[in-house]
Design a protein around this motif. Sequence first.
Motif, mmCIF file in Angstrom:
data_model
loop_
_atom_site.group_PDB
_atom_site.id
_atom_site.type_symbol
_atom_site.label_atom_id
_atom_site.label_comp_id
_atom_site.label_asym_id
_atom_site.label_seq_id
_atom_site.Cartn_x
_atom_site.Cartn_y
_atom_site.Cartn_z
ATOM 1 N N GLN A 21 0.824 -1.213 0.000
ATOM 2 C CA GLN A 21 0.000 0.000 0.000
ATOM 3 C C GLN A 21 0.860 1.265 0.000
ATOM 4 O O GLN A 21 0.569 2.228 -0.693
ATOM 5 C CB GLN A 21 -0.917 0.016 1.238
ATOM 6 N N GLU A 22 1.919 1.221 0.799
ATOM 7 C CA GLU A 22 2.831 2.356 0.867
ATOM 8 C C GLU A 22 3.482 2.594 -0.503
ATOM 9 O O GLU A 22 3.646 3.721 -0.943
ATOM 10 C CB GLU A 22 3.882 2.123 1.962
ATOM 11 N N ALA A 25 0.979 4.195 -2.751
ATOM 12 C CA ALA A 25 0.795 5.600 -2.375
ATOM 13 C C ALA A 25 1.954 6.449 -2.904
ATOM 14 O O ALA A 25 1.762 7.552 -3.413
ATOM 15 C CB ALA A 25 0.698 5.733 -0.860
ATOM 16 N N ARG A 28 1.492 6.950 -6.577
ATOM 17 C CA ARG A 28 0.434 7.948 -6.781
ATOM 18 C C ARG A 28 0.974 9.362 -6.585
ATOM 19 O O ARG A 28 0.771 10.258 -7.403
ATOM 20 C CB ARG A 28 -0.701 7.699 -5.773
#
Length: 279
Positions: A21-22, A25, A28
């Motif tokens: 997830q990191e 992110a 992104r």
Amino acid sequence: AKRSGQGMIRQFNQALSESEQERQALVRDLRQVIANDQLSLVYQPQFSIADGGLTGCEVLVRWQCPKRGAVGPDVFIPLAESNNLISGITAFVVRQANKELVESGMLGDTIRRVSVNISAQEFNSEKLMSSLLTMLHQSPQLYPYLQLEITETAALSDLSASVRLLTRLRELGLKFSIDDFGTGYSSLAMLKNLPIDEIKIDRDFIHDLLDQPRVRAIVEAVATMARTLEISVVAEGVETQEQLEQIRFCGCHEVQGYLTARPMEIDQLTDFVRNQWSS
Ligand code: C2E
Ligand code: CA
Ligand code: CA
Ligand code: CA
């Protein structure tokens, strides 16, 4: 035992998905800063070992993230490569370097060579290289002073294709440097075949120079060969006076490292160059 095993697996999966997830992110946010031109540049001067004069500078990209602090290019360049973002970064670097260096008034005057890093992925893709060329032509003031740094591994992935590409691009007036020289498996084949202007001896070699006579012998031999081939040899990552003396002894032509100058923003670079030439 069974239960704690499952617990460990659950923890492991959780940690894995958190880091995934990191990572997502980070990608992104990176996409966002590229789109908004929020990366920045620093320049690291390079000097002639013979007379101490400024020979050029290398452009290095920086990402100052409000949430994370400084994120190093060692982290976000590989991420950019695997997410189709590398062209956007190179486009920014070239455009911004052109703008800053023209505005500084130093380009073509005190600064006559500007090295820009090209990623392996870019160099090995026909499509990305042709869009790179278009980009370079959009920075016409910078163009005549440009030198492109490609890593040894990038050039080696298909040596004969690299020879053809480099030959064609040099006819267009571009200069080429082989970065991290010595870290690949056929550095000699590169010297023999590639039409290049410069090699940069990897920092690891410079680090081992003082206490490893074998490393010294290799650097000396490379510098001797390069001299015959009219290829300039830059020693990178030079941090001490002792290392500088050794690379001079080995016959390297140029030095880049914290000893002589750290990477700096354009305003500092302007001051640095002005002070050097007025004192
Ligand atoms: P590199 O091309 O080998 O760049 C040299 C790195 O060594 C830079 O780290 C520089 O700050 C650092 N350095 C310079 N002098 C010394 C020294 O005396 N000692 C030590 N320990 N380090 C020194 P940086 O800026 O963190 O860049 C890391 C890597 O990220 C670069 O390695 C390059 O591969 C990549 N990179 C940086 N900017 C760009 C860019 O605009 N485009 C691409 N594609 N890659 C970039
Ligand atoms: Ca480089
Ligand atoms: Ca390097
Ligand atoms: Ca490197």
